[in-house]
Design a protein around this motif. Structure first.
Motif: not given
Length: 966
Positions: A739-753, A715-721
């Protein structure tokens, strides 16, 4: 023992080999003399053979009549009329179906009647499909056979023992093709075995699993070898020196291996070499050998997909000196070559295919390029080339395909650049950057000399008018005019070209508009992208061959057609977001069984979400945000086990959340700005372990924050406001390792959408779209949370935004909060926090928005680093005991205002007594400083009371006047 067995197997396979290319041997398929007919016994034997075969494409339909010598694939001796050759090789090797759509390969069984053909010398059953049938044992009894080709025919079982009877063929073999045969067991011994074939002229062993390229060979017997194909064997070594002793080689193919090291200068010893293919080895490195340029007979050089470095100038210069350079194909793509393209390139006048893409070439295209009048394919994409494209480009009269994409071309393209390009079919000049530096300035009256099939122009200026020179391009299949600065309507003549398209992309012109007809035709599969323009009218319905439809960010209006899923059943991607569509979501969308993405956001859709999700097994994106949908989330959505992104925010949805436990791959769940109520389900943290974004803000959720959410390690965004959550912030919040380490690497495409998301950052609501994956945020604001801030929060060192405002938090701020080194936004306002601001916060060097207002903080505001720029007093207001810049000076009235300090649990009695004594002394001094003066001096006393009377009268008059006015 193992060596001899492997050698026998290999020798046996040699005897099963034949040519895959019939034009390399003389077959003698002569029909019998007119006076000599086919023997009846042999005709009947052939008919029995046919009975055992399956022939789905009816290739043996000519096997009728008395004279079998006239049948397809049968050859007879001119004198005797006896059958001496049988060629049943599959003629459709490279296709899965013949012209009429049937499968062409023969199958079934091989009848022993074949033994009746006593004079048979040539037998070819290659490239058919006998489905693992055991190799017939009687094959070894064909005593006169000199050519036997069973390669690629899918025979199985063991090799018949009597096949050794054919060993007399060994000294005659000049052509050997075992392509695709599994020779892994013979890998250590293949070269000595092949060395027993002194007459060998061609050796083809591609894809045989040999894996070992022996580094040496004591004595080479096959020195007359002309063709050597050892491609796709997985060799993991340098080039062996014995290869360069084969000085008669004409063709050398070592592609698709794992060869490494530098190319040796001894390549220059292969002076007869015409075709050299070392492509797709990935690890051949170093510069091009100097001697490579002296191979004047070289017709084809393929070195693509390696790590070759340096410049090509010396190599091209050497080749251009050849009296009559033969080079027709030069493929150096996907390497690390640098430098300019030499002017001598224009001297290689026989060059037909030039592939230099994906390197680091600089400079511009040399003017001499116009001399390459034989050039058919020219690929320079993905380099560092730039400058003006020379007008001599228009002299490439044989050019069929050109790709100049992903460079930084400048200047103007005119009709002169296309002057003689009569054969041109494919043009691609695109770049990912939206910045435009290349302008097409072509007259509206110009008629091109070519008929394009493929046109891909992206981030080139063609506008403001729609290019009129497309009027005669009636053979177009692909049309991409993306980000071309066209501010116009697409003219009717374009829609009336009656094109059969596989792609239409005019996206990101922003001012291209008009209505789109339903008459467009598409082949399968086809894509359409009209996004970010001014198109209007009802949503168009096109061919059932359409697989991707992107109409987002336009002005389409009206309802989504109720039959959209029936008219375009092949759709896999549908994006009609950011339009003016209204009405309900049609049920026919549930018929799109191939659908993977459904984006309907930012419209005026209403009604409930339909219950059609059981029929969409491949769907992984559902975005219906920013509409007016109501009702509950359908229970059937739990069947979407491929779902990754569910974005339903900013609607009027309500009810408790249904179970979505089966959506175990979920990456983004955004249900914000709705009317959901009840507890936040624990199954979110138990089943959706890949979750990257969880946004449930602005609903009516109650209860406590479930500790199971702490198990969402990505998880890198948690919004319960903006809910009604109560209880404490779970201490396990420190387990959110995303929220402690980078979730994505340069080759990771899972975040594209991940959709478009509203995130409170820097004190205001911001929309994040393409950069959403970079945001790390924790927002629990506007709830009823109580208790202390967990010190475990301070371990979230990659957190950008922390918002805990408008709760009922108590206690002190964690002393180690300064370790949250990435923090940019910190909002703890409107709570009941006490104690001093931790000095460690000075270490938050990225902090640019801070709000600590309306708490019970005390003591001195820290100074240094970012605190020197956080000078707005509203940051700290509502903390009566807080002092220091930008609030009041802490030394006012001789004392420092100090509330009770709880940081670190320390509380000194000495400081408290000092505070009390200071208060007493201050009171005494203040009292007697004023009252003592009035007692001692009569004139001062008279003046003081007179001033007091005047002030009272003035206040009464003002009060009465105010009442009268009202």
């Amino acid at each position: 023992m193992g060596h001899s067995t492997a050698s026998f197997l290999l020798l046996s396979l040699l005897l099963l080999s034949g040519t895959s290319y019939l034009d390399t041997v003389t077959l003698g398929f002569c029909s019998a003399d007119a006076n000599v007919g086919c023997m009846d016994i042999e005709r009947k034997a052939l008919l029995k053979l046919r009975e055992g075969l399956t022939d789905p494409s009816d290739r043996l339909s000519s096997w009728v009549g008395v004279d079998c010598c006239k049948w397809r694939g049968i050859g007879c001796n001119k004198t005797t009329g006896r059958v001496d050759s049988l060629n049943l090789r599959n003629p459709y090797v490279d296709v899965s179906e013949s012209d009429d759509g049937t499968l062409p390969a023969l199958g079934g069984e091989i009848n022993p009647s074949l033994l009746v053909l006593k004079d048979l010398v040539y037998l070819d059953l290659s490239m058919n499909n006998f489905g693992g049938l055991e190799l017939p044992s009687f094959i070894g009894s064909l005593e006169k056979i000199t050519y036997l080709n069973l390669s690629g025919a899918s025979f199985g079982g063991v090799i018949p023992a009597n096949l050794g009877n054919l060993s007399k063929l060994l000294h005659l073999i000049s052509f050997l093709n075992l392509g695709g045969a599994n020779l892994t067991k013979a890998a250590p011994y293949w070269l000595p075995t092949v060395n027993m074939l002194p007459s060998l002229l061609e050796l083809h062993l591609p894809g045989c699993g040999l894996s070992i390229l022996p580094p040496s060979l004591h004595h080479i017997n096959f020195t007359s070898l002309l063709v050597l194909d050892l491609s796709a064997n997985g060799f993991n070594s340098t080039l062996s020196p014995w290869l360069f002793n084969l000085t008669e080689l004409v063709n050398l193919d070592l592609s698709r291996n794992n060869l490494n090291g530098e190319l040796p200068e001894t390549l220059g010893s292969l002076t007869h070499l015409k075709n050299l293919d070392l492509s797709e080895n990935s690890d051949i490195r170093g510069q091009l050998p100097r001697n490579l340029g002296i191979l004047c007979d070289l017709q084809s050089l393929k070195l693509s997909i390696n790590k070759v470095t340096g410049e090509i100038t010396e190599f091209i210069d050497s080749l251009s000196i050849c009296t009559n350079s033969s080079l027709e194909r030069l493929d150096l793509g996907y390497n690390s070559l640098t430098g300019n393209l030499p002017n001598s390139l224009g001297l290689l006048k026989k060059l037909r295919y030039l592939t230099l893409w994906s390197n680091s070439f600089q400079g511009s295209i040399p003017e001499s390029i116009g001399n390459l009048t034989s050039l058919e394919e020219f690929y320079l994409a993905r380099n560092k080339l730039g400058g003006v494209i020379p007008e001599s480009f228009g002299q490439l009269s044989s050019l069929v395909a050109v790709d100049l994409s992903e460079n930084t071309w400048e200047g103007v393209v005119t009709e002169a650049h296309f002057l003689k390009l009569r054969s041109l079919k494919d043009v691609s000049i695109q770049k990912a950057s939206p910045n435009i530096s290349l302008i097409f300035n072509i007259s509206s009256n110009w008629i091109p000399p070519f008929k394009l099939r493929f046109l891909n122009l992206r981030s080139c200026q063609l506008g403001p008018k729609f290019p009129a020179w497309l009027r005669n391009q009636t053979e177009l299949v692909t049309v991409v005019l993306n980000n071309a600065k066209i501010a116009d309507t697409i003219p009717d003549w374009f829609w009336q070209l009656d094109l059969l398209l596989d792609e239409l992309d005019v996206a990101y012109n922003y001012q291209l508009g008009g209505k789109v007809p339903n008459s467009l035709r598409f082949s399968y599969p086809a894509t359409v992208d009209l996004s970010s323009n001014l198109f209007e009218g009802p949503l168009p319905l096109w061919s059932r061959n359409l697989t991707s439809l992107d109409l987002r960010d336009n002005f389409f209006s009206g309802p989504i057609p109720s039959n959209i899923g029936d008219v375009m059943p092949s759709l896999s991607d549908l994006d009609i977001s950011r339009n003016g569509l209204s009405g309900s979501i049609p049920l026919s969308l549930g018929n799109l069984s191939l659908l993977t993405t459904m984006v309907l956001s930012n419209n005026y859709l209403s009604g409930e979400i339909p219950h059609f999700w059981n029929n969409l097994p491949f769907l992984y994106i559902v975005d219906m945000s920013n509409n007016s949908l109501s009702g509950t989330i359908p229970i059937s959505m739990d069947s979407l086990d491929s779902l990754l992104y569910l974005i339903l925010s900013s609607n009027n949805l309500s009810g408790k959340l249904p179970s979505l436990r089966n959506c175990t791959g979920m990456k983004s769940l955004d249900l914000g700005e709705n009317k959901f109520f009840g507890n936040i389900p624990a199954w979110i943290g138990e089943s959706m372990l890949s979750l990257l974004i969880l946004r449930l803000s602005s609903n009516s959720f109650t209860g406590s924050i479930p500790s199971q959410l702490c198990g969402l390690s990505n998880l890198h965004i948690l919004d319960l406001s903006h809910n009604n959550l109560s209880g404490h912030i779970p201490r396990c919040v420190g387990n959110l390792s995303g929220l402690k380490t980078s979730v994505f690497s340069d080759k990771d495409t899972s975040y594209l959408y991940q959709g478009k998301l509203k995130v409170v950052a820097k004190g205001r609501v911001q929309d994040f779209d393409p950069t959403l994956y970079l945001v790390n945020s924790l927002d629990l604001s506007n709830n009823n949370l109580s208790g202390e801030m967990p010190r475990e929060l301070t371990s979230l060192i990659k957190l950008w935004t922390l918002n805990l405002s408008m709760n009922h938090l108590t206690g002190v701020m964690p002393s180690r909060i300064g370790s949250m080194e990435s923090l940019e936004t910190l909002d703890l306002s409107v709570n009941q926090l006490s104690g001093s601001i931790p000095q460690s916060m000075v270490s938050l060097t990225f902090l640019n928005h801070l709000n600590l207002s309306y708490n019970n903080l005390s003591g001195t505001i820290p100074t240094g680093n970012q605190f020197n720029s956080l000078v707005d007093p509203s940051i700290y207001e509502g903390n009566a005991a807080l002092c220091g810049y930008p609030l009041r000076d802490c030394q006012v009235n001789g004392g420092i205002p100090q509330g009770p300090s709880h940081e670190g649990g320390e509380d000194t009695g000495f400081k408290m007594w000092g505070f009390i004594i200071s208060m007493v002394i201050g009171f005494v001094m203040g009292f007697w400083g004023v009252c003592g003066s009035l007692i001692i001096s009569k004139s001062w006393r008279k003046t003081y009371f007179h001033f007091t009377d005047r002030m009272i009268v003035a206040c009464i008059r003002k009060y009465r006047g105010h009442r009268k006015f009202k």
